[in-house]
Design a protein around this motif. Structure first.
Motif, PDB file in Angstrom:
ATOM      1  N   ARG A  23       0.849  -1.182   0.000  1.00 17.36           N
ATOM      2  CA  ARG A  23       0.000   0.000   0.000  1.00 17.36           C
ATOM      3  C   ARG A  23       0.891   1.240   0.000  1.00 17.36           C
ATOM      4  O   ARG A  23       1.861   1.319   0.751  1.00 17.36           O
ATOM      5  N   VAL A  24       0.537   2.193  -0.839  1.00 16.45           N
ATOM      6  CA  VAL A  24       1.299   3.430  -0.954  1.00 16.45           C
ATOM      7  C   VAL A  24       0.370   4.606  -0.652  1.00 16.45           C
ATOM      8  O   VAL A  24      -0.756   4.652  -1.137  1.00 16.45           O
ATOM      9  N   SER A  25       0.830   5.531   0.170  1.00 16.04           N
ATOM     10  CA  SER A  25       0.058   6.729   0.482  1.00 16.04           C
ATOM     11  C   SER A  25       0.985   7.937   0.462  1.00 16.04           C
ATOM     12  O   SER A  25       2.201   7.817   0.623  1.00 16.04           O
ATOM     13  N   GLY A  26       0.409   9.098   0.247  1.00 15.04           N
ATOM     14  CA  GLY A  26       1.176  10.335   0.248  1.00 15.04           C
ATOM     15  C   GLY A  26       0.475  11.394   1.069  1.00 15.04           C
ATOM     16  O   GLY A  26      -0.739  11.330   1.279  1.00 15.04           O
ATOM     17  N   TYR A  27       1.227  12.363   1.554  1.00 15.61           N
ATOM     18  CA  TYR A  27       0.625  13.415   2.356  1.00 15.61           C
ATOM     19  C   TYR A  27       1.333  14.745   2.126  1.00 15.61           C
ATOM     20  O   TYR A  27       2.489  14.804   1.705  1.00 15.61           O
ATOM     21  N   THR A  28       0.611  15.817   2.363  1.00 16.06           N
ATOM     22  CA  THR A  28       1.153  17.159   2.324  1.00 16.06           C
ATOM     23  C   THR A  28       0.638  17.913   3.544  1.00 16.06           C
ATOM     24  O   THR A  28      -0.499  17.691   3.970  1.00 16.06           O
ATOM     25  N   ILE A  54       5.820  10.485   1.451  1.00 13.88           N
ATOM     26  CA  ILE A  54       5.267   9.277   0.848  1.00 13.88           C
ATOM     27  C   ILE A  54       5.546   8.113   1.788  1.00 13.88           C
ATOM     28  O   ILE A  54       6.618   8.051   2.417  1.00 13.88           O
ATOM     29  N   LEU A  55       4.577   7.223   1.935  1.00 18.73           N
ATOM     30  CA  LEU A  55       4.683   6.068   2.825  1.00 18.73           C
ATOM     31  C   LEU A  55       4.378   4.792   2.056  1.00 18.73           C
ATOM     32  O   LEU A  55       3.457   4.763   1.227  1.00 18.73           O
ATOM     33  N   PRO A  63       1.523  -3.559  10.612  1.00 16.66           N
ATOM     34  CA  PRO A  63       1.296  -2.130  10.859  1.00 16.66           C
ATOM     35  C   PRO A  63       2.553  -1.274  10.759  1.00 16.66           C
ATOM     36  O   PRO A  63       2.751  -0.344  11.544  1.00 16.66           O
ATOM     37  N   VAL A  64       3.443  -1.587   9.802  1.00 15.90           N
ATOM     38  CA  VAL A  64       4.686  -0.841   9.637  1.00 15.90           C
ATOM     39  C   VAL A  64       4.681  -0.169   8.275  1.00 15.90           C
ATOM     40  O   VAL A  64       4.437  -0.815   7.252  1.00 15.90           O
ATOM     41  N   LYS A  65       4.952   1.131   8.265  1.00  8.99           N
ATOM     42  CA  LYS A  65       5.050   1.886   7.025  1.00  8.99           C
ATOM     43  C   LYS A  65       6.410   2.579   6.986  1.00  8.99           C
ATOM     44  O   LYS A  65       6.864   3.135   7.985  1.00  8.99           O
ATOM     45  N   LEU A  66       7.050   2.528   5.823  1.00  7.53           N
ATOM     46  CA  LEU A  66       8.349   3.165   5.630  1.00  7.53           C
ATOM     47  C   LEU A  66       8.196   4.305   4.642  1.00  7.53           C
ATOM     48  O   LEU A  66       7.449   4.193   3.658  1.00  7.53           O
ATOM     49  N   GLY A  67       8.891   5.411   4.882  1.00  4.31           N
ATOM     50  CA  GLY A  67       8.695   6.544   3.995  1.00  4.31           C
ATOM     51  C   GLY A  67       9.801   7.561   4.032  1.00  4.31           C
ATOM     52  O   GLY A  67      10.808   7.413   4.727  1.00  4.31           O
ATOM     53  N   LEU A 221      10.567  21.772  17.614  1.00  6.77           N
ATOM     54  CA  LEU A 221       9.260  21.149  17.803  1.00  6.77           C
ATOM     55  C   LEU A 221       8.410  21.545  16.606  1.00  6.77           C
ATOM     56  O   LEU A 221       8.225  22.740  16.339  1.00  6.77           O
ATOM     57  N   ILE A 222       7.898  20.540  15.865  1.00  2.47           N
ATOM     58  CA  ILE A 222       7.228  20.810  14.594  1.00  2.47           C
ATOM     59  C   ILE A 222       5.821  20.213  14.584  1.00  2.47           C
ATOM     60  O   ILE A 222       5.643  19.011  14.338  1.00  2.47           O
ATOM     61  N   PRO A 223       4.785  21.010  14.841  1.00  2.00           N
ATOM     62  CA  PRO A 223       3.411  20.548  14.635  1.00  2.00           C
ATOM     63  C   PRO A 223       3.111  20.530  13.124  1.00  2.00           C
ATOM     64  O   PRO A 223       3.615  21.361  12.371  1.00  2.00           O
ATOM     65  N   GLN A 224       2.266  19.598  12.684  1.00  2.00           N
ATOM     66  CA  GLN A 224       1.896  19.515  11.287  1.00  2.00           C
ATOM     67  C   GLN A 224       0.409  19.200  11.150  1.00  2.00           C
ATOM     68  O   GLN A 224      -0.134  18.403  11.902  1.00  2.00           O
ATOM     69  N   ILE A 225      -0.222  19.834  10.174  1.00  2.00           N
ATOM     70  CA  ILE A 225      -1.607  19.513   9.835  1.00  2.00           C
ATOM     71  C   ILE A 225      -1.747  19.541   8.325  1.00  2.00           C
ATOM     72  O   ILE A 225      -1.211  20.448   7.661  1.00  2.00           O
ATOM     73  N   GLY A 226      -2.426  18.540   7.778  1.00  2.00           N
ATOM     74  CA  GLY A 226      -2.533  18.475   6.321  1.00  2.00           C
ATOM     75  C   GLY A 226      -3.451  17.339   5.883  1.00  2.00           C
ATOM     76  O   GLY A 226      -4.283  16.844   6.645  1.00  2.00           O
ATOM     77  N   LEU A 227      -3.260  16.914   4.642  1.00  9.00           N
ATOM     78  CA  LEU A 227      -4.072  15.860   4.047  1.00  9.00           C
ATOM     79  C   LEU A 227      -3.193  14.679   3.662  1.00  9.00           C
ATOM     80  O   LEU A 227      -2.074  14.850   3.166  1.00  9.00           O
ATOM     81  N   LYS A 228      -3.730  13.471   3.881  1.00  2.14           N
ATOM     82  CA  LYS A 228      -3.081  12.257   3.430  1.00  2.14           C
ATOM     83  C   LYS A 228      -4.017  11.549   2.462  1.00  2.14           C
ATOM     84  O   LYS A 228      -5.231  11.521   2.657  1.00  2.14           O
ATOM     85  N   PHE A 229      -3.442  10.967   1.415  1.00  3.80           N
ATOM     86  CA  PHE A 229      -4.214  10.273   0.389  1.00  3.80           C
ATOM     87  C   PHE A 229      -3.745   8.821   0.318  1.00  3.80           C
ATOM     88  O   PHE A 229      -2.563   8.557   0.126  1.00  3.80           O
ATOM     89  N   GLY A 230      -4.657   7.898   0.469  1.00  4.03           N
ATOM     90  CA  GLY A 230      -4.330   6.477   0.456  1.00  4.03           C
ATOM     91  C   GLY A 230      -4.684   5.834   1.789  1.00  4.03           C
ATOM     92  O   GLY A 230      -5.010   6.508   2.755  1.00  4.03           O
TER      93      GLY A 230
END
Length: 231
Positions: A23-28, A54-55, A63-67, A221-230
């Motif tokens: 399974r491949v997913s991407g996020y921004t 990309i993951l 339950p392991v994803k590499l990216g 310290l880096i907070p992040q909010i965005g969209l993931k697809f997949g």
């Protein structure tokens, strides 16, 4: 030949079955970065920017994803305006000095592979690098294009690299019935190795930019909010 054909057929079926599990997913995401420790003492400005990642999940039952994740942020800028007669905020030219951080991270994410959940928490281990550099732009206002600023010249300083590593925690919230569009929120704590970096960008009356060099560890310290697809 009679023996080779069944073997090749079996290998193709095994390979097809293996790739069907991937399974491949991407996020921004949008991401401010808050300096910590000595880094904050030397440069307290919050950095602002975005990240792309990309993951790959090799097996949907594991339950392991590499990216890999790439990010770009700016951390303060100084602008000076000019025209042919005097200095003015309604000038024809401007020179802008800016601090920049370009980063790349490898991550390993632990996240439940069950696609039925609407909320999926996760934790990550992260390691990579940051590159700290400054840029100077000379821009001219163009009356033919609604007075948009056109870049006439751009220069970059030497970049300074640092190793960065740490972890993050967050969650995905499903935004559609098929569960392929997710709102992703996370917070990363990253330790940064000791390195040189730029602070206090400035532009003098002659249009020359200047940066101050500092040195310390570069924790953030880096907070992040965005969209993931997949999935």
């Amino acid at each position: 030949m009679k023996r080779i054909l069944p073997i090749l057929t079996a290998l193709v079926l095994i390979s097809s079955g293996s790739f069907s599990q991937v399974r491949v997913s991407g996020y921004t995401s949008f991401s401010p970065a808050f300096p910590l420790g000595e880094y904050k003492d030397n440069n307290a400005s919050t950095a602002w920017g975005g990240r792309l990642g990309i993951l790959v999940q090799p097996n949907k039952k594991t339950p392991v994803k590499l990216g890999i994740e790439l990010g770009y942020m700016t951390q303060g800028f100084q602008t000076q305006y000019f025209n042919s007669i005097n200095f003015s905020q309604f000038a024809d030219y401007r020179v802008r000095a800016r601090l920049n951080i370009f980063s790349g991270l490898f991550n390993m994410r632990l996240q439940n592979g069950n696609g039925k959940q609407r909320v999926k928490p996760f934790v990550e281990g992260l390691i990579g690098w940051n590159n700290f550099y400054g840029t100077t732009k000379l821009q001219q206002r163009n009356p033919a294009e609604d007075y948009e600023w056109d870049t006439m010249d751009r220069e970059s300083t030497k970049g300074y690299w640092s190793l960065t590593y740490g972890g993050s925690a967050g969650f995905d919230i499903s935004l559609d019935k098929e569960k392929v569009i997710w709102l992703e929120c996370k917070v990363a704590y990253l330790r940064g190795s000791n390195t040189m970096y730029y602070t206090n960008p400035s532009v003098d009356a002659n249009g020359h930019s200047k940066f101050t060099l500092a040195q310390s560890e570069t924790d953030m310290l880096i907070p992040q909010i965005g969209l993931k697809f997949g999935l």
